[in-house]
Design a protein around this motif. Structure first.
Motif, PDB file in Angstrom:
ATOM      1  N   PRO A  11       8.806   7.195  -2.115  1.00  0.00           N
ATOM      2  CA  PRO A  11       7.384   7.603  -2.056  1.00  0.00           C
ATOM      3  C   PRO A  11       6.401   6.695  -2.770  1.00  0.00           C
ATOM      4  O   PRO A  11       5.262   6.554  -2.320  1.00  0.00           O
ATOM      5  N   ASP A  12       6.789   6.077  -3.912  1.00  0.00           N
ATOM      6  CA  ASP A  12       5.797   5.281  -4.646  1.00  0.00           C
ATOM      7  C   ASP A  12       5.736   3.832  -4.177  1.00  0.00           C
ATOM      8  O   ASP A  12       5.101   2.999  -4.808  1.00  0.00           O
ATOM      9  N   VAL A  13       6.365   3.536  -3.044  1.00  0.00           N
ATOM     10  CA  VAL A  13       6.389   2.171  -2.514  1.00  0.00           C
ATOM     11  C   VAL A  13       5.444   2.070  -1.320  1.00  0.00           C
ATOM     12  O   VAL A  13       5.351   2.984  -0.502  1.00  0.00           O
ATOM     13  N   ARG A  14       4.706   0.970  -1.250  1.00  0.00           N
ATOM     14  CA  ARG A  14       3.862   0.679  -0.092  1.00  0.00           C
ATOM     15  C   ARG A  14       4.338  -0.625   0.540  1.00  0.00           C
ATOM     16  O   ARG A  14       4.665  -1.579  -0.182  1.00  0.00           O
ATOM     17  N   ILE A  15       4.354  -0.663   1.861  1.00  0.00           N
ATOM     18  CA  ILE A  15       4.854  -1.837   2.583  1.00  0.00           C
ATOM     19  C   ILE A  15       3.828  -2.255   3.614  1.00  0.00           C
ATOM     20  O   ILE A  15       3.295  -1.422   4.353  1.00  0.00           O
ATOM     21  N   ARG A  16       3.537  -3.546   3.662  1.00  0.00           N
ATOM     22  CA  ARG A  16       2.654  -4.099   4.691  1.00  0.00           C
ATOM     23  C   ARG A  16       3.409  -5.212   5.406  1.00  0.00           C
ATOM     24  O   ARG A  16       3.987  -6.107   4.769  1.00  0.00           O
ATOM     25  N   ARG A  17       3.378  -5.167   6.707  1.00  0.00           N
ATOM     26  CA  ARG A  17       4.052  -6.188   7.504  1.00  0.00           C
ATOM     27  C   ARG A  17       3.012  -7.108   8.104  1.00  0.00           C
ATOM     28  O   ARG A  17       2.080  -6.661   8.781  1.00  0.00           O
ATOM     29  N   ALA A  18       3.158  -8.407   7.840  1.00  0.00           N
ATOM     30  CA  ALA A  18       2.229  -9.396   8.388  1.00  0.00           C
ATOM     31  C   ALA A  18       2.514  -9.622   9.866  1.00  0.00           C
ATOM     32  O   ALA A  18       3.587  -9.264  10.373  1.00  0.00           O
ATOM     33  N   GLY A  19       1.585 -10.254  10.550  1.00  0.00           N
ATOM     34  CA  GLY A  19       1.782 -10.585  11.950  1.00  0.00           C
ATOM     35  C   GLY A  19       2.945 -11.520  12.181  1.00  0.00           C
ATOM     36  O   GLY A  19       3.460 -11.618  13.291  1.00  0.00           O
ATOM     37  N   THR A  20       3.385 -12.207  11.132  1.00  0.00           N
ATOM     38  CA  THR A  20       4.543 -13.105  11.232  1.00  0.00           C
ATOM     39  C   THR A  20       5.856 -12.346  11.234  1.00  0.00           C
ATOM     40  O   THR A  20       6.907 -12.936  11.484  1.00  0.00           O
ATOM     41  N   GLY A  21       5.825 -11.055  10.917  1.00  0.00           N
ATOM     42  CA  GLY A  21       7.046 -10.255  10.826  1.00  0.00           C
ATOM     43  C   GLY A  21       7.531 -10.050   9.407  1.00  0.00           C
ATOM     44  O   GLY A  21       8.315  -9.137   9.150  1.00  0.00           O
ATOM     45  N   ARG A  22       7.087 -10.872   8.472  1.00  0.00           N
ATOM     46  CA  ARG A  22       7.499 -10.700   7.084  1.00  0.00           C
ATOM     47  C   ARG A  22       6.724  -9.545   6.458  1.00  0.00           C
ATOM     48  O   ARG A  22       5.569  -9.301   6.792  1.00  0.00           O
ATOM     49  N   ALA A  23       7.379  -8.871   5.522  1.00  0.00           N
ATOM     50  CA  ALA A  23       6.756  -7.717   4.875  1.00  0.00           C
ATOM     51  C   ALA A  23       6.651  -7.951   3.381  1.00  0.00           C
ATOM     52  O   ALA A  23       7.544  -8.525   2.753  1.00  0.00           O
ATOM     53  N   VAL A  24       5.531  -7.492   2.813  1.00  0.00           N
ATOM     54  CA  VAL A  24       5.334  -7.527   1.371  1.00  0.00           C
ATOM     55  C   VAL A  24       5.367  -6.087   0.877  1.00  0.00           C
ATOM     56  O   VAL A  24       4.863  -5.176   1.526  1.00  0.00           O
ATOM     57  N   VAL A  25       6.015  -5.907  -0.270  1.00  0.00           N
ATOM     58  CA  VAL A  25       6.217  -4.581  -0.843  1.00  0.00           C
ATOM     59  C   VAL A  25       5.400  -4.466  -2.114  1.00  0.00           C
ATOM     60  O   VAL A  25       5.359  -5.390  -2.932  1.00  0.00           O
ATOM     61  N   GLY A  26       4.768  -3.326  -2.304  1.00  0.00           N
ATOM     62  CA  GLY A  26       4.048  -3.052  -3.531  1.00  0.00           C
ATOM     63  C   GLY A  26       4.518  -1.744  -4.138  1.00  0.00           C
ATOM     64  O   GLY A  26       4.724  -0.762  -3.417  1.00  0.00           O
ATOM     65  N   ARG A  27       4.707  -1.750  -5.423  1.00  0.00           N
ATOM     66  CA  ARG A  27       5.089  -0.532  -6.135  1.00  0.00           C
ATOM     67  C   ARG A  27       3.960  -0.188  -7.094  1.00  0.00           C
ATOM     68  O   ARG A  27       3.502  -1.042  -7.852  1.00  0.00           O
ATOM     69  N   ALA A  28       3.506   1.049  -7.070  1.00  0.00           N
ATOM     70  CA  ALA A  28       2.310   1.442  -7.814  1.00  0.00           C
ATOM     71  C   ALA A  28       2.613   1.654  -9.293  1.00  0.00           C
ATOM     72  O   ALA A  28       2.414   2.727  -9.855  1.00  0.00           O
ATOM     73  N   THR A  29       3.104   0.585  -9.927  1.00  0.00           N
ATOM     74  CA  THR A  29       3.289   0.587 -11.373  1.00  0.00           C
ATOM     75  C   THR A  29       2.021   0.025 -12.011  1.00  0.00           C
ATOM     76  O   THR A  29       1.074  -0.332 -11.331  1.00  0.00           O
TER      77      THR A  29
END
Length: 414
Positions: A330-348
């Motif tokens: 639940p505390d993780v956010r994921i964004r996928r770029a148009g290239t297919g790679r994804a960046v992950v963010g954790r709300a710390t």
């Protein structure tokens, strides 16, 4: 091999910009849920500066103030040139960061009338010259420059050109008298801007290595930590390549072009001796530009990124239950770029951001934090997406799930 070709082997400029925008959009959403950044905002140096400060643990972005900064007027000279009379206030951060001790650099703007008009014409000719002399390098580097500010010569304190990783996207140059001065500055600082984007989206530098030995250059005896050393080597390498293209054009009086190859070689030798502190992409770029067989190294790099051994799979897959269901923590956010790679963010506090490899990016994109997805469903989609026989798809999927679980990005449910 040319710098632009090697950069493209790591990531084409358009892909790198897309991934960098994705990272900033995820960061903005972590601080202010629901926030969406336009390309203009995601590229704006002051927006990127404020998000960077927030990621470093300072207060979150003031979006009203950033909106005012993003509305700052610019003039098109083949590149966006800062023109707003309020620029000294709006660009306080980069002007302060690059200022030599005891100086207060001030930008030329529309308020300076004909003086500003003349400078814009010189900048436009410098951009045209850069594109004419080195079109592929210009396309490669200028993709990472959002705007340029020209400093009044009487206030610049001797700054010839400057950029800062803390305010990425903006190049500051001393008031030029020759188009070649502008072209060289765009090579030098554009190389830094390229490096800034590589460093935040690719496998480049180990933060812990900043504590290791510093490089001491022979021309000023300055001491540089690893990141600054690599950035300088990268810029001098680009300048050395540009120097081979200028023909009869004369460099400006403060030009580094005649010294670029010698300095790149000096820095490069030190980096080779300390390459264990580099990560995969920066090590590959260093070796390739420093004269080793680029074709062989490119193959080595592909193998490092895309191929896993049987031992790796056995280790990664040992604990995956094929009757399990999986969802994003639940505390993780994921964004996928148009290239297919994804960046992950954790709300710390401060937030933790990192990139996933290609397979893990795909798997994470199939999941959400509410409705669990079964292994069987993931396998069916993976076989179709990856065009792999079932046994190979199972191995890739199990390895990706294990890596996501071990990073506490996803969890299994009954």
């Amino acid at each position: 091999m040319s710098t632009h070709a090697l950069h493209a082997a790591i990531a084409p400029a358009a892909a790198l910009v897309e991934e960098r925008r994705t990272l900033y959009r995820l960061a903005a959403d972590l601080f202010t849920p629901g926030t969406e950044l336009s390309d203009n905002l995601a590229d704006h140096p002051i927006v990127r500066y404020e998000i960077g400060r927030a990621l470093a643990g300072h207060d979150g972005p003031d979006w009203a103030r950033l909106a005012r900064a993003s509305a700052m007027r610019v003039r098109d000279a083949g590149i966006a040139v800062v023109a707003d009379p309020a620029a000294a206030e709006l660009l306080e951060a980069p002007l302060r960061i690059v200022a030599p001790p005891g100086t207060r650099p001030q930008p030329l703007t529309e308020a300076d009338g004909e003086r500003f008009d003349l400078v814009c014409s010189i900048v436009a000719e410098g951009v045209r010259l850069f594109r004419a002399l080195a079109p592929r390098m210009a396309e490669d580097l200028l993709a990472h420059v959002s705007m340029l500010a020209v400093l009044k010569k009487e206030t610049s304190g001797g700054v010839v050109s400057a950029s800062s990783r803390y305010v990425p996207g903006i190049v500051l140059i001393d008031e030029p008298s020759l188009p070649m001065e502008v072209a060289e500055a765009l090579v030098h600082e554009g190389a830094h801007e390229k490096f800034f984007d590589l460093a935040i989206t690719r496998e480049f530098l180990d933060a812990a290595a900043e504590e290791e030995d510093c490089f001491v250059n022979s021309w000023s005896r300055a001491r540089w930590p690893l990141e600054q050393t690599f950035a300088a080597w990268h810029a001098y390498s680009c300048l050395a390549q540009f120097h081979t293209t200028i023909g009869a054009h004369q460099p400006g009086p403060d030009s580094l072009l005649p010294k670029a190859r010698e300095r790149a070689d000096e820095i490069g030798r030190w980096l080779i001796e300390h390459e264990t502190a580099l990560r995969a992409d920066s090590r590959w770029l260093l070796r390739s530009l420093f004269g080793e067989a680029a074709g062989e190294l490119a193959g080595e790099r592909t193998a490092q990124v895309d191929v896993r051994s049987d031992v790796d799979y056995v280790t990664l897959c040992a604990e995956i239950r094929e009757d399990g269901n999986f969802r994003v923590v639940p505390d993780v956010r994921i964004r996928r770029a148009g290239t297919g790679r994804a960046v992950v963010g954790r709300a710390t506090r401060p937030p933790d951001l990192f990139w996933l490899d290609t397979d893990a990016s795909w798997v994470a994109g199939q999941l959400d934090d509410v409705h669990p997805t079964s292994f069987g469903s993931l396998l069916s989609r993976a076989s179709e997406e990856w065009h792999e026989p079932p046994d190979l798809a199972v191995r890739r999927l199990r390895a990706s799930i294990r890596s996501l679980e071990s990073s506490a990005i996803i969890e299994s449910t009954p």
